[in-house]
Design a protein around this motif. Sequence first.
Motif, PDB file in Angstrom:
ATOM      1  N   ASP A   1       3.085  -5.206 -10.962  1.00  0.00           N
ATOM      2  CA  ASP A   1       2.394  -4.910  -9.854  1.00  0.00           C
ATOM      3  C   ASP A   1       1.647  -3.598 -10.238  1.00  0.00           C
ATOM      4  O   ASP A   1       2.269  -2.352 -10.594  1.00  0.00           O
TER       5      ASP A   1
ATOM      6  N   PRO B   1      -0.577  -0.569  -8.465  1.00  0.00           N
ATOM      7  CA  PRO B   1      -1.267   0.380  -7.286  1.00  0.00           C
ATOM      8  C   PRO B   1      -2.526   0.034  -7.122  1.00  0.00           C
ATOM      9  O   PRO B   1      -3.391   0.189  -8.253  1.00  0.00           O
ATOM     10  N   LYS B   2      -3.213  -0.378  -6.067  1.00  0.00           N
ATOM     11  CA  LYS B   2      -4.745  -0.562  -5.709  1.00  0.00           C
ATOM     12  C   LYS B   2      -5.633   0.768  -6.159  1.00  0.00           C
ATOM     13  O   LYS B   2      -6.629   0.328  -6.657  1.00  0.00           O
TER      14      LYS B   2
ATOM     15  N   SER C   1      -0.791  -2.907  -3.338  1.00  0.00           N
ATOM     16  CA  SER C   1      -0.596  -3.124  -4.811  1.00  0.00           C
ATOM     17  C   SER C   1      -1.461  -4.518  -5.120  1.00  0.00           C
ATOM     18  O   SER C   1      -1.499  -5.242  -4.323  1.00  0.00           O
TER      19      SER C   1
END
Length: 143
Positions: free
Chosen positions: A80, A82-83, A119
């Motif tokens: 995953d 983070p954006k 995410s």
Amino acid sequence: MNTPVKQGDTVKVHYTGRFEDGVIFDSSVGAEPLEFTLGSHEVIPGFEEAAEGMVIGESKTVSIKPEQAYGSYNENLVVDMPKEYFPEDIKPEIGMRLIIVDNNGEELPVVVSEVRDDSVRLDANHPLAGKTLVFDIEIVDIA
């Protein structure tokens, strides 16, 4: 005389690859045949093993387990991210293919498998990992 395919031979084959449910994922039918040399690891081990011993004009259907194809699905290859790590010009969408660079500077192809509010889940497994593959194989030529 029709000599069987052996290690070191370069062969041309037509193939159709499908999942166990019959859905086709790849085929050379209607296109150029696939050319590879046995023993050179250019194709998955189970495909190479299936072609060995066949003769020109022979066809067969083989089922190849993940261990002889693209390996088992590995949860450790799913992360995953983070954006905020994504460049502003990339809007992640499910199925999108991206290249990320790991800590060693190696490029790693990934697929976006989930997009959340903060995410994005990236999957570095081969798309065919963990799947049993069924191939129809026909030997077209031995070079």
